[in-house]
Design a protein around this motif. Structure first.
Motif, PDB file in Angstrom:
ATOM      1  N   ALA A  98       0.839  -1.202   0.000  1.00 16.27           N
ATOM      2  CA  ALA A  98       0.000   0.000   0.000  1.00 16.27           C
ATOM      3  C   ALA A  98       0.871   1.247   0.000  1.00 16.27           C
ATOM      4  O   ALA A  98       1.911   1.293   0.670  1.00 16.27           O
ATOM      5  N   HIS A  99       0.414   2.251  -0.748  1.00 13.67           N
ATOM      6  CA  HIS A  99       1.175   3.488  -0.903  1.00 13.67           C
ATOM      7  C   HIS A  99       0.265   4.686  -0.653  1.00 13.67           C
ATOM      8  O   HIS A  99      -0.610   4.985  -1.469  1.00 13.67           O
ATOM      9  N   PRO A 100       0.463   5.373   0.475  1.00 16.00           N
ATOM     10  CA  PRO A 100      -0.362   6.543   0.790  1.00 16.00           C
ATOM     11  C   PRO A 100       0.131   7.801   0.085  1.00 16.00           C
ATOM     12  O   PRO A 100       1.332   8.015  -0.055  1.00 16.00           O
ATOM     13  N   PHE A 101      -0.838   8.613  -0.358  1.00 16.76           N
ATOM     14  CA  PHE A 101      -0.482   9.881  -0.986  1.00 16.76           C
ATOM     15  C   PHE A 101      -1.503  10.939  -0.593  1.00 16.76           C
ATOM     16  O   PHE A 101      -2.577  10.636  -0.081  1.00 16.76           O
ATOM     17  N   GLY A 102      -1.137  12.169  -0.821  1.00 15.09           N
ATOM     18  CA  GLY A 102      -2.058  13.254  -0.538  1.00 15.09           C
ATOM     19  C   GLY A 102      -1.602  14.536  -1.201  1.00 15.09           C
ATOM     20  O   GLY A 102      -0.571  14.574  -1.871  1.00 15.09           O
ATOM     21  N   THR A 103      -2.408  15.558  -1.002  1.00 18.91           N
ATOM     22  CA  THR A 103      -2.059  16.886  -1.488  1.00 18.91           C
ATOM     23  C   THR A 103      -1.911  17.809  -0.293  1.00 18.91           C
ATOM     24  O   THR A 103      -2.498  17.587   0.768  1.00 18.91           O
ATOM     25  N   HIS A 104      -1.098  18.821  -0.471  1.00 17.96           N
ATOM     26  CA  HIS A 104      -0.916  19.837   0.569  1.00 17.96           C
ATOM     27  C   HIS A 104      -0.703  21.194  -0.099  1.00 17.96           C
ATOM     28  O   HIS A 104      -0.259  21.260  -1.243  1.00 17.96           O
ATOM     29  N   VAL A 105      -1.026  22.236   0.639  1.00 24.90           N
ATOM     30  CA  VAL A 105      -0.848  23.589   0.122  1.00 24.90           C
ATOM     31  C   VAL A 105       0.529  24.113   0.461  1.00 24.90           C
ATOM     32  O   VAL A 105       1.192  24.733  -0.345  1.00 24.90           O
ATOM     33  N   LYS A 106       0.991  23.844   1.669  1.00 25.07           N
ATOM     34  CA  LYS A 106       2.326  24.301   2.054  1.00 25.07           C
ATOM     35  C   LYS A 106       2.967  23.259   2.961  1.00 25.07           C
ATOM     36  O   LYS A 106       2.284  22.464   3.593  1.00 25.07           O
ATOM     37  N   VAL A 107       4.275  23.276   2.997  1.00 25.32           N
ATOM     38  CA  VAL A 107       5.013  22.341   3.834  1.00 25.32           C
ATOM     39  C   VAL A 107       5.037  22.889   5.254  1.00 25.32           C
ATOM     40  O   VAL A 107       5.214  24.082   5.479  1.00 25.32           O
ATOM     41  N   THR A 108       4.831  22.018   6.203  1.00 27.60           N
ATOM     42  CA  THR A 108       4.856  22.418   7.607  1.00 27.60           C
ATOM     43  C   THR A 108       5.976  21.691   8.328  1.00 27.60           C
ATOM     44  O   THR A 108       6.503  20.698   7.851  1.00 27.60           O
ATOM     45  N   TRP A 109       6.329  22.183   9.475  1.00 33.17           N
ATOM     46  CA  TRP A 109       7.310  21.493  10.308  1.00 33.17           C
ATOM     47  C   TRP A 109       6.737  21.345  11.689  1.00 33.17           C
ATOM     48  O   TRP A 109       6.257  22.316  12.252  1.00 33.17           O
ATOM     49  N   SER A 113       0.877  15.240   7.248  1.00 35.24           N
ATOM     50  CA  SER A 113       0.008  15.280   6.086  1.00 35.24           C
ATOM     51  C   SER A 113      -1.017  14.166   6.158  1.00 35.24           C
ATOM     52  O   SER A 113      -0.897  13.246   6.961  1.00 35.24           O
ATOM     53  N   ALA A 114      -1.988  14.240   5.285  1.00 36.83           N
ATOM     54  CA  ALA A 114      -2.955  13.155   5.156  1.00 36.83           C
ATOM     55  C   ALA A 114      -2.235  11.868   4.780  1.00 36.83           C
ATOM     56  O   ALA A 114      -2.585  10.791   5.264  1.00 36.83           O
ATOM     57  N   ALA A 115      -1.210  11.959   3.922  1.00 36.29           N
ATOM     58  CA  ALA A 115      -0.480  10.768   3.492  1.00 36.29           C
ATOM     59  C   ALA A 115       0.136  10.031   4.679  1.00 36.29           C
ATOM     60  O   ALA A 115       0.073   8.808   4.759  1.00 36.29           O
ATOM     61  N   ARG A 116       0.713  10.761   5.609  1.00 37.08           N
ATOM     62  CA  ARG A 116       1.300  10.117   6.795  1.00 37.08           C
ATOM     63  C   ARG A 116       0.220   9.466   7.646  1.00 37.08           C
ATOM     64  O   ARG A 116       0.393   8.350   8.152  1.00 37.08           O
ATOM     65  N   SER A 117      -0.882  10.149   7.823  1.00 40.84           N
ATOM     66  CA  SER A 117      -1.992   9.588   8.607  1.00 40.84           C
ATOM     67  C   SER A 117      -2.544   8.334   7.938  1.00 40.84           C
ATOM     68  O   SER A 117      -2.844   7.339   8.608  1.00 40.84           O
ATOM     69  N   ILE A 118      -2.685   8.363   6.627  1.00 38.44           N
ATOM     70  CA  ILE A 118      -3.153   7.196   5.880  1.00 38.44           C
ATOM     71  C   ILE A 118      -2.175   6.044   6.075  1.00 38.44           C
ATOM     72  O   ILE A 118      -2.576   4.898   6.299  1.00 38.44           O
ATOM     73  N   GLY A 119      -0.880   6.338   5.983  1.00 37.19           N
ATOM     74  CA  GLY A 119       0.140   5.299   6.163  1.00 37.19           C
ATOM     75  C   GLY A 119       0.026   4.606   7.509  1.00 37.19           C
ATOM     76  O   GLY A 119       0.110   3.371   7.594  1.00 37.19           O
ATOM     77  N   PHE A 135       1.869  15.789  -2.597  1.00 38.02           N
ATOM     78  CA  PHE A 135       2.037  16.538  -3.831  1.00 38.02           C
ATOM     79  C   PHE A 135       1.416  17.916  -3.643  1.00 38.02           C
ATOM     80  O   PHE A 135       0.307  18.042  -3.130  1.00 38.02           O
ATOM     81  N   LYS A 136       2.147  18.914  -4.060  1.00 38.66           N
ATOM     82  CA  LYS A 136       1.780  20.299  -3.762  1.00 38.66           C
ATOM     83  C   LYS A 136       0.777  20.888  -4.748  1.00 38.66           C
ATOM     84  O   LYS A 136       0.923  20.764  -5.958  1.00 38.66           O
ATOM     85  N   VAL A 137      -0.241  21.539  -4.175  1.00 33.30           N
ATOM     86  CA  VAL A 137      -1.153  22.379  -4.943  1.00 33.30           C
ATOM     87  C   VAL A 137      -0.868  23.823  -4.553  1.00 33.30           C
ATOM     88  O   VAL A 137      -0.395  24.100  -3.455  1.00 33.30           O
ATOM     89  N   PHE A 144      -2.221  22.209  -9.366  1.00 27.90           N
ATOM     90  CA  PHE A 144      -0.984  21.609  -8.895  1.00 27.90           C
ATOM     91  C   PHE A 144       0.191  22.524  -9.185  1.00 27.90           C
ATOM     92  O   PHE A 144       0.192  23.254 -10.178  1.00 27.90           O
ATOM     93  N   ALA A 145       1.191  22.450  -8.337  1.00 25.07           N
ATOM     94  CA  ALA A 145       2.451  23.128  -8.619  1.00 25.07           C
ATOM     95  C   ALA A 145       3.057  22.455  -9.857  1.00 25.07           C
ATOM     96  O   ALA A 145       2.790  21.275 -10.124  1.00 25.07           O
TER      97      ALA A 145
END
Length: 166
Positions: A98-109, A113-119, A135-137, A144-145
């Motif tokens: 299984a491979h989780p993915f998602g979109t984000h508007v900006k990178v946070t520290w 992300s949704a992808a990490r939560s899905i994982g 993947f950035k929007v 998308f960027a």
């Protein structure tokens, strides 16, 4: 031959477009989470699961409502069952790559992300989980960027080449 299923939640169409690109890259099928099967078909050996990042994680009823009222200028793509609900009820995923993915508007520290939560949720279901990818929007409703959809296709093809058959 590997059978790939791409399940997505999408508010404004970005994750749908990403899921369709991933499905095309791996010869799989993209399915909106509201109509995705709760029991993973036994012929599926490769699963991609994606959703938008809301408040650094998977969407909730509150964040979906906020997105719909604050940013939508038309109907939402996913307005039924959420990814969070689907994952809570999914069966038959043990041993699936299984491979989780998602979109984000900006990178946070720290990166979240949704992808990490899905994982995390996929691991709890017994899946063999690859590195989550975001993947950035460029704004809440996209687009998308530059280069992000092609990056997603390349990532998916790489996942396909390393997918063990179930």
């Amino acid at each position: 031959m590997v059978q790939a299923l791409v399940v997505y939640e999408s508010m404004f169409g970005n994750n749908r477009a990403l899921a369709e690109a991933i499905a095309e890259a791996v010869g799989g099928v993209a399915v909106e989470v509201g109509v995705a099967p709760e029991a993973l078909p036994p012929e599926v050996d490769l699963l991609f699961v994606g959703a938008p990042t809301h408040a650094l994680t998977l969407s909730s009823d509150a964040t979906r409502w906020a997105a719909a009222t604050e940013h939508a200028d038309g109907p939402l793509v996913s307005n039924g069952r959420s990814m969070r609900e689907w994952l809570a009820n999914l069966t038959g995923a043990e041993g699936v790559a299984a491979h989780p993915f998602g979109t984000h508007v900006k990178v946070t520290w720290p990166p979240s992300s949704a992808a990490r939560s899905i994982g995390k949720k996929l691991r709890a279901l017994g899946c063999v989980v690859g590195e989550p990818k975001s993947f950035k929007v460029t704004g809440f409703t996209g687009p998308f960027a530059p280069g992000e959809v092609e990056r997603a296709k390349l990532w998916a093809r790489t996942a396909l080449s390393g997918a063990p058959a179930r």
